[in-house]
Design a protein around this motif. Structure first.
Motif, PDB file in Angstrom:
ATOM      1  N   THR A   1       0.875  -1.183   0.000  1.00  0.00           N
ATOM      2  CA  THR A   1       0.000   0.000   0.000  1.00  0.00           C
ATOM      3  C   THR A   1       0.905   1.223   0.000  1.00  0.00           C
ATOM      4  OG1 THR A   1      -1.652  -1.160   1.305  1.00  0.00           O
ATOM      5  CG2 THR A   1      -1.802   1.225   1.242  1.00  0.00           C
TER       6      THR A   1
ATOM      7  N   TRP B   1       1.284   4.908   0.667  1.00  0.00           N
ATOM      8  CA  TRP B   1       0.609   6.015   1.352  1.00  0.00           C
ATOM      9  C   TRP B   1       1.291   7.297   0.917  1.00  0.00           C
ATOM     10  CZ3 TRP B   1       1.393   7.340   7.228  1.00  0.00           C
ATOM     11  CH2 TRP B   1       0.538   8.398   7.591  1.00  0.00           C
TER      12      TRP B   1
ATOM     13  N   ALA C   1      -4.081   6.817  -0.414  1.00  0.00           N
ATOM     14  CA  ALA C   1      -3.432   5.513  -0.384  1.00  0.00           C
ATOM     15  C   ALA C   1      -3.886   4.702  -1.587  1.00  0.00           C
ATOM     16  CB  ALA C   1      -3.803   4.783   0.910  1.00  0.00           C
ATOM     17  N   THR C   2      -2.935   4.007  -2.204  1.00  0.00           N
ATOM     18  CA  THR C   2      -3.289   3.147  -3.343  1.00  0.00           C
ATOM     19  C   THR C   2      -2.555   1.815  -3.196  1.00  0.00           C
ATOM     20  OG1 THR C   2      -1.504   4.219  -4.547  1.00  0.00           O
ATOM     21  CG2 THR C   2      -3.733   4.958  -5.047  1.00  0.00           C
ATOM     22  N   PHE C   3      -3.151   0.788  -3.799  1.00  0.00           N
ATOM     23  CA  PHE C   3      -2.463  -0.506  -3.823  1.00  0.00           C
ATOM     24  C   PHE C   3      -1.489  -0.523  -4.986  1.00  0.00           C
ATOM     25  CE2 PHE C   3      -6.733  -1.738  -2.114  1.00  0.00           C
ATOM     26  CZ  PHE C   3      -6.303  -1.983  -0.819  1.00  0.00           C
TER      27      PHE C   3
ATOM     28  N   THR D   1      -1.811   5.564  11.502  1.00  0.00           N
ATOM     29  CA  THR D   1      -2.442   4.586  10.624  1.00  0.00           C
ATOM     30  C   THR D   1      -3.080   3.447  11.403  1.00  0.00           C
ATOM     31  OG1 THR D   1      -0.469   3.245  10.399  1.00  0.00           O
ATOM     32  CG2 THR D   1      -0.705   5.069   8.859  1.00  0.00           C
TER      33      THR D   1
ATOM     34  N   VAL E   1     -12.907  -1.231  14.343  1.00  0.00           N
ATOM     35  CA  VAL E   1     -12.778  -1.326  12.900  1.00  0.00           C
ATOM     36  C   VAL E   1     -12.066  -2.609  12.472  1.00  0.00           C
ATOM     37  CG1 VAL E   1     -11.502  -0.268  10.991  1.00  0.00           C
ATOM     38  CG2 VAL E   1     -12.991   1.121  12.396  1.00  0.00           C
ATOM     39  N   ASP E   2     -11.197  -3.128  13.333  1.00  0.00           N
ATOM     40  CA  ASP E   2     -10.419  -4.295  12.945  1.00  0.00           C
ATOM     41  C   ASP E   2     -10.328  -5.228  14.149  1.00  0.00           C
ATOM     42  OD1 ASP E   2      -8.038  -6.025  12.402  1.00  0.00           O
ATOM     43  OD2 ASP E   2      -7.917  -4.767  10.608  1.00  0.00           O
TER      44      ASP E   2
ATOM     45  N   VAL F   1      -4.211   0.136   9.378  1.00  0.00           N
ATOM     46  CA  VAL F   1      -5.229   0.262   8.329  1.00  0.00           C
ATOM     47  C   VAL F   1      -4.682  -0.066   6.932  1.00  0.00           C
ATOM     48  CG1 VAL F   1      -6.712   1.909   7.120  1.00  0.00           C
ATOM     49  CG2 VAL F   1      -6.698   1.845   9.613  1.00  0.00           C
ATOM     50  N   PRO F   2      -3.517   0.467   6.551  1.00  0.00           N
ATOM     51  CA  PRO F   2      -3.025   0.151   5.196  1.00  0.00           C
ATOM     52  C   PRO F   2      -2.696  -1.339   5.035  1.00  0.00           C
ATOM     53  CG  PRO F   2      -1.887   2.053   6.108  1.00  0.00           C
ATOM     54  CD  PRO F   2      -2.656   1.437   7.229  1.00  0.00           C
TER      55      PRO F   2
ATOM     56  N   ALA G   1      -6.093  -3.377   4.916  1.00  0.00           N
ATOM     57  CA  ALA G   1      -6.725  -3.213   3.602  1.00  0.00           C
ATOM     58  C   ALA G   1      -5.965  -4.006   2.547  1.00  0.00           C
ATOM     59  CB  ALA G   1      -6.766  -1.734   3.230  1.00  0.00           C
TER      60      ALA G   1
ATOM     61  N   ARG H   1      -6.814  -7.677   2.709  1.00  0.00           N
ATOM     62  CA  ARG H   1      -8.124  -7.953   2.094  1.00  0.00           C
ATOM     63  C   ARG H   1      -8.006  -7.944   0.569  1.00  0.00           C
ATOM     64  NH1 ARG H   1     -10.150  -4.646   6.112  1.00  0.00           N
ATOM     65  NH2 ARG H   1     -10.238  -2.810   4.770  1.00  0.00           N
TER      66      ARG H   1
ATOM     67  N   TYR I   1     -16.587   0.753   6.958  1.00  0.00           N
ATOM     68  CA  TYR I   1     -17.168   1.555   8.027  1.00  0.00           C
ATOM     69  C   TYR I   1     -17.356   2.961   7.499  1.00  0.00           C
ATOM     70  CZ  TYR I   1     -15.910  -2.250  11.104  1.00  0.00           C
ATOM     71  OH  TYR I   1     -15.819  -3.473  11.687  1.00  0.00           O
TER      72      TYR I   1
ATOM     73  N   GLY J   1      -5.913   9.543   4.153  1.00  0.00           N
ATOM     74  CA  GLY J   1      -5.308   8.850   3.011  1.00  0.00           C
ATOM     75  C   GLY J   1      -4.594   7.575   3.380  1.00  0.00           C
ATOM     76  N   ILE J   2      -4.941   6.949   4.519  1.00  0.00           N
ATOM     77  CA  ILE J   2      -4.202   5.740   4.893  1.00  0.00           C
ATOM     78  C   ILE J   2      -4.893   4.485   4.391  1.00  0.00           C
ATOM     79  CG2 ILE J   2      -3.096   6.732   6.926  1.00  0.00           C
ATOM     80  CD1 ILE J   2      -5.301   5.480   8.619  1.00  0.00           C
TER      81      ILE J   2
END
Lengths: 316, 571
Positions: free
Chosen positions: A87, A89, A96-98, A266, A272-273, A281-282, A285, A288, B63, B74-75
Motif C-alpha cells: 500500500t 501512502w 493511499a493506493t495498492f 495509521t 474497525v479491525d 489500516v493500510p 486493507a 483484504r 465503516y 489517506g491511509i
C-alpha cells in the motif's frame, strides 16, 4: 491485574503466553542508544519530510491438499496461492493506493518429487518439491516463498527511495530503509528495568533502541505504543519495530522516531479491525485486497478437482 | 460512445440494471442508454433504458468512518466507484432477456435515442418538451386525439404555476405543428377557461421577457416562437352595464367580448340544470323539481313581439307553441328579460304569495320543503349569475371566430363559474354528438377540475364530464383537465386520460395510488420539480419521462406584454 485482550479471540493475542515473555536467546544490548531507559516522545516534525510510506505484506492460502499415490506409499502435496503487495501512502495528497500486487501459485510435493499440475483455467501452478513428507514442512516451504517475495518487494521499494514498513521481522543485512513491524510479542527481550519503560509508554512514545545480535544478523529494535487502549493493560497497543544494524545508530534513531510519529496515525480504532490497533489500516486493507486477488477459494478448489481429476482419469 | 459497463456484482434483469461508470464519464437522471448483448441463438439484442438514479461509493470502505481514513488521512486505499441505475424501456428485437454483465453501456443518441423513446414507432410524435440532452421528447398524438386514446390530465400543486402553462404550451405545439398533427389540426377548436387572475388574456401578445435562450428551445421543438395567432377573448358582462354590454375585465379592454345568454337560449338549452351543480343538490329531490320546471318552461315559454330574446310564460295552445311563435304581451303578464324576472315568474307557480299550494304541474309531487329549497337556490342564483342571462341580441360565445377561445370566468361566483362551464361543455358536446364526426377536434382545457368533477357526490356537470371522458374520445371532444390533486377527481375522468402529466406534487399526494404510473424515483423527485419541469406518462412508453418546457413567447401578465406599436403615434 486481569485484562481482556483487545484482539478478537480467533486471532489469539498480541502477547502469546506460551512460551511468551521468555528471556530471549539473542544477545541483547539495551545501552546502544541510551542508558537512561525512559519513554521517548519524538517531535511530530521528524516525519514532515516523509512524503510516501510503503506498507508491504503478503497473504497465503492452501487451495487444496494433494496426494501422490505411489507403489511405495502416498506422498503428500499441496496447491497453494500466495499474494504479496504494497500500500503506497502518499502523504502529500494524502491518498493511499495498492501497488505491486503479485500472485504466485505453487504445487508443493514431498519426497523430492516434481509433478506438474495441469493448467487450471487461467491459473498456472508452479511445481516445486521438498525433501520430506511432513505436511508442516510443505506449508513451511510455501510460507518461506511468501516471506521471500515480501523481502524482495521491500528491498526494491526501499531502493526506489521509499520508506517501507514490512510486516514481520526483517531478514536482510544490508542497510536499507525498511522497518520490520512485529505485531505480536512471543519473546521478552528486555530486563526488568527496561520492561518498566515499556509499561510507561503512552500513544506516540517509543522506548530507546536495543541491539539484538546473536542471530544470523544484527538489528536495532524498539517498542512503540500505537494507541492508548481504554481498559487495556500496559502492553496493549504496543508493537515492536526493527531495522538492520548496518544502518548505523543515528539513521536507525531517525527511523525509530518517524515510525513513532507515523504508525499511530495509521492504527485503526478498536471496532474497525479485530486485531486493532496493531493491524494497521493500510496493512489490513492490503491483506483484504490480496485475498480478493487470490480468487474465490471455493471456485479455485472446484477447478483444481476438475482439472486434476480429468488428467488423472485420462492417464489411467 | 460508451460511458461504462453493466455491473456484474448483482443480477441484471429485464427491468433494471446498474452501470458502473468510466472515470471520465457521467450519467445523470433521465439520460438514455443502450446496451448490446449477444444472446445465444437470438443474435444481438439492444436493451434501451433510462437512468433513474445516480450513485457513488468508496469500494473497500466498510465503516462510515473509513471515509475519513480514505479521503482525509489517506491511509486506506479505496476506489471511488460511480454508478447509475437504469430502468429498461425497451428491448429490441423483443427477446426479453437481461443485458449481460460487463457489456458496454452507451449513451443513446440519434436513432438509438428514438428507439429508447419509441419515437420510431409513434405514428405522429408530437414534441412535448425538452429532455436533459437538449433534444425534444415526444408524445404519441394518436393517444391524445382519440385514435387510440384521448384526454390529458395534469396534476401539480398551485403556485408553481406550471399546470396551465404546460397546458398552453401543449396547445401551442398542437396548433403549431400541423406537419405532425395532420388532418386533426384542420379547424381544430380550443376552449380555455381563465380561472385565476387574467393570466390567459394575453395569449395573442408577445412576451417582453422572451429571450434568445427560450427561442433556441422553441426552435428545437419546431414551432416558431410566436403568440397564439388566433384567439378570441370572452368575459361576462359588467353588472349594471345598461344597454351596451361591457366585458367585466380589469386589465385588458380591447378585443374582449362580453357573453351572455338570452332567456330564450337559457330555456331552450335547458341551462336551468346548471344552476344545481352543487354536489349536495343531488342528495335531495331538488333535481326532480328542476327537471319538471325545465320541461314546463320549454313548453310554456313563448317569444314576445319586438323584444328579441325575451319570453313570456303562457299556457300553450293544444299541440304546444309553434317554434318561433311570437305573442303580444298582455296586461298583467310578466315579461322575462333576465334571471330575476324568470325567478319571479316561477314563484307564481311554485311559491304562490298567499299561501296557496304550489301548482303540481310545475312542482311535481314533492314535499313543500323541497319546493322551498328549490326556490331558495334560485333566489341565491339571481345575484350570483349577475348579467349572464339577459334579453336582447344574442351574445353567445362564438367558438368559430378563433382557433382558441378564452373564456374569462375568474370574476364570477363559484355557482356562476360552474354554470358557464356546464353550458359551454354541453354546447360543445351536443354539437359533436349531432354531427357524429370526430373531426374537427374540439379541445377543452379546464383548470380546477376537482370543482367540476369531484370524486364524491353527483351533479349534472360531473355526469357530463364523465360522459365526455368516456365518449368524447370517439366524438373528438378532448379534455385537458388540470387539478392540484388527482385523488380528488372522479375516477372515471382520471382513468380515461391516456396522457398523464404531473408537476411538483405535495409529498403526501405523491404517494397516492393515482400516481402509480410514476417510478419510485420519479415520485421522490416530484416533490422537487421546478417550474417548467413536468413528468409525462403515456401508453406508448412504459416509463414516465421528465421534460422541460420552454418559457412562453406570449405574455402571461399585463406587464409582460411587449407592444410593438408605439402608442404615441399619431398624437
Amino acid at each position: 491485574m486481569l485484562y481482556v485482550e483487545s484482539w478478537a479471540p480467533e486471532y489469539g493475542a498480541p502477547i502469546e503466553h506460551d512460551p511468551s515473555l521468555a528471556p530471549s536467546e539473542s544477545v541483547i544490548d539495551p545501552t546502544v542508544e541510551t542508558t537512561d531507559w525512559r519513554p521517548i516522545t519524538p517531535e511530530s516534525s521528524v516525519a514532515d519530510a516523509v512524503e510516501a510510506v510503503c506498507f508491504v505484506d503478503g497473504v497465503r492460502r492452501v487451495d487444496a491438499r494433494l496426494t501422490l499415490d505411489e507403489p511405495e506409499g502416498p506422498i503428500p502435496g499441496l496447491c497453494g496461492s500466495l499474494g504479496v503487495g504494497a500500500t503506497h501512502w502518499d502523504r502529500s495528497v494524502p491518498r493511499a493506493t495498492f501497488g505491486d500486487i503479485m500472485i504466485e501459485r505453487l504445487a508443493v510435493i514431498g519426497s523430492g518429487r516434481v509433478v506438474d499440475v495441469p493448467p487450471v483455467g487461467n491459473l498456472k501452478y508452479e511445481a516445486v518439491s521438498v525433501a520430506g513428507t511432513d505436511p508442516a514442512e510443505l506449508v513451511r516451504h510455501f510460507h518461506n516463498r511468501m516471506r521471500k517475495a515480501e523481502a524482495v518487494l521491500s528491498s526494491r521499494l526501499a531502493a526506489e527511495g521509499h520508506l517501507v514498513i514490512a510486516d514481520g521481522p526483517i531478514n536482510e543485512l544490508k542497510p536499507q530503509s525498511v522497518i520490520g513491524y512485529i505485531k505480536t510479542h512471543r519473546v521478552n527481550y528486555l530486563g526488568l528495568e527496561e520492561t518498566e519503560a515499556v509499561r510507561k509508554l503512552l500513544a506516540g512514545d517509543r522506548t530507546p533502541m536495543f541491539l539484538m545480535d546473536g542471530h544470523i544478523y544484527a538489528r536495532y529494535s524498539w517498542y512503540l505504543k500505537l494507541a492508548d487502549i481504554p481498559g487495556g493493560h500496559t502492553w496493549s497497543g504496543v508493537v515492536r519495530c526493527e531495522v538492520p544494524a548496518s544502518l548505523g545508530i543515528e539513521q536507525a534513531a531517525i527511523y525509530a522516531d518517524i515510525a513513532a510519529v507515523l504508525l499511530p496515525q495509521t492504527a485503526p480504532p478498536l471496532h474497525v479491525d479485530p486485531r486493532a490497533p496493531q493491524n494497521l489500516v493500510p496493512i489490513g486493507a492490503l491483506e483484504r485486497e490480496l485475498r480478493r486477488n487470490l480468487g474465490d477459494p471455493g471456485l479455485v478448489y472446484r477447478a483444481l478437482r476438475e482439472s486434476i481429476g480429468q488428467s488423472t482419469n485420462g492417464a489411467a | 460512445m460508451s460511458v461504462g459497463r453493466v455491473i456484474g456484482t448483482e443480477k441484471t434483469s429485464t427491468q433494471v440494471f446498474r452501470v458502473v461508470l468510466d472515470d471520465d464519464q457521467y450519467l445523470q437522471l433521465d439520460d438514455l442508454v443502450v446496451v448490446r448483448t449477444q444472446v445465444p441463438q437470438a443474435g444481438e439484442i439492444a436493451t434501451y433504458g433510462i437512468v433513474t438514479e445516480s450513485e457513488a461509493v468508496y469500494e473497500g470502505a466498510s465503516y462510515e468512518s473509513d471515509t475519513f481514513r480514505i479521503a482525509e488521512h489517506g491511509i486506506l486505499p479505496a476506489q471511488k466507484v460511480r454508478s447509475a441505475q437504469v430502468q429498461v424501456t425497451r428491448v429490441d428485437p423483443e427477446v426479453w432477456v437481461s443485458p449481460d454483465p460487463g457489456e458496454l453501456v452507451e449513451r443513446a443518441s440519434g436513432e438509438a435515442r428514438d428507439k429508447a423513446l419509441y419515437a420510431d414507432e409513434m405514428g405522429r410524435p408530437l414534441p412535448v418538451g425538452i429532455g436533459r440532452d437538449g433534444q425534444p421528447l415526444y408524445v404519441d398524438l394518436d393517444f391524445f386525439d382519440g385514435r387510440k386514446g384521448g384526454h390529458m390530465s395534469i396534476s401539480g400543486i398551485s403556485g408553481v404555476a406550471t399546470k396551465t402553462s404546460f397546458a398552453l404550451f401543449f396547445l401551442r405545439m398542437l396548433t403549431g405543428r400541423r406537419d405532425i398533427v395532420g388532418e386533426s389540426g384542420a379547424n381544430m377548436r380550443v376552449l380555455v377557461f381563465n380561472v385565476k387572475g387574467e393570466d390567459l388574456l394575453w395569449l395573442d401578445k408577445p412576451n417582453v421577457l422572451f429571450d434568445d435562450d427560450a427561442r433556441t428551445k422553441w426552435e428545437a421543438l419546431g414551432v416558431a416562437p410566436t403568440p397564439f395567432p388566433s384567439v378570441g377573448f370572452w368575459a361576462p358582462p359588467r353588472k349594471k352595464s345598461g344597454d351596451v354590454l361591457l366585458a367585466d375585465v380589469a386589465g385588458r379592454q380591447e378585443g374582449v367580448q362580453p357573453f351572455a345568454w338570452t332567456p330564450r337560449e337559457f330555456i331552450d338549452e335547458g341551462l336551468l340544470r346548471f344552476l344545481f351543480t352543487d354536489a349536495g343538490d343531488s342528495r335531495n329531490q331538488l333535481s326532480f323539481v328542476e327537471e319538471r320546471v325545465r320541461s314546463q318552461l320549454q313548453r310554456w315559454a313563448v317569444d314576445v313581439v319586438g323584444r328579441p330574446g325575451a319570453v313570456v310564460i303562457r299556457q300553450p295552445p293544444v299541440g304546444g307553441w309553434r317554434r318561433g311563435a311570437e305573442v303580444k304581451l298582455e296586461p298583467g303578464e310578466r315579461i322575462i328579460e333576465d334571471l330575476p324576472s324568470l325567478v319571479e315568474s316561477l314563484e307564481e307557480f311554485l311559491d304562490p304569495p298567499d299561501g296557496e299550494e304550489p301548482d303540481r304541474t310545475w312542482s311535481g309531487r314533492v314535499q313543500g320543503g323541497t319546493v322551498s329549497a328549490f326556490m331558495r337556490r334560485l333566489y341565491a342564483a339571481q345575484s350570483r349569475l349577475g348579467e349572464l342571462i339577459r334579453a336582447g341580441d344574442s351574445h353567445r360565445i362564438d367558438r368559430a371566430t378563433a382557433q382558441v377561445t378564452v373564456v374569462a370566468i375568474q370574476s364570477l361566483h363559484d355557482l356562476a363559474q360552474r354554470f358557464v362551464v356546464g353550458a359551454l361543455l354541453q354546447e360543445t358536446f351536443a354539437e359533436k354528438e349531432q354531427t357524429g364526426q370526430r373531426l374537427p377536434l374540439s379541445v377543452v382545457v379546464l383548470d380546477e377540475l376537482n370543482k367540476y368533477a369531484p370524486r364524491e357526490g353527483n351533479s349534472p356537470l360531473k355526469d357530463m364530464l364523465i360522459d365526455i371522458a368516456q365518449r368524447g374520445r370517439s366524438l373528438g371532444v378532448l379534455l385537458v383537465g388540470a387539478q392540484q390533486t388527482a385523488s380528488r377527481i372522479a375516477q372515471e375522468v382520471m382513468e380515461n386520460a391516456a396522457i398523464r402529466v404531473a408537476g411538483r406534487l405535495d409529498a403526501a399526494e405523491a404517494e397516492r395510488s393515482e400516481y402509480g404510473w410514476m417510478l419510485p424515483s420519479t415520485r421522490a423527485r416530484a416533490r422537487l420539480l421546478k417550474p417548467g419541469t413536468m413528468v409525462i406518462s403515456q401508453p406508448a412508453i412504459p416509463v414516465p419521462l421528465v421534460v422541460n418546457f420552454p418559457f412562453p413567447p406570449w405574455a402571461t401578465r399585463r406587464e409582460e406584454v411587449s407592444e410593438d406599436v408605439d402608442p404615441f403615434v399619431g398624437l
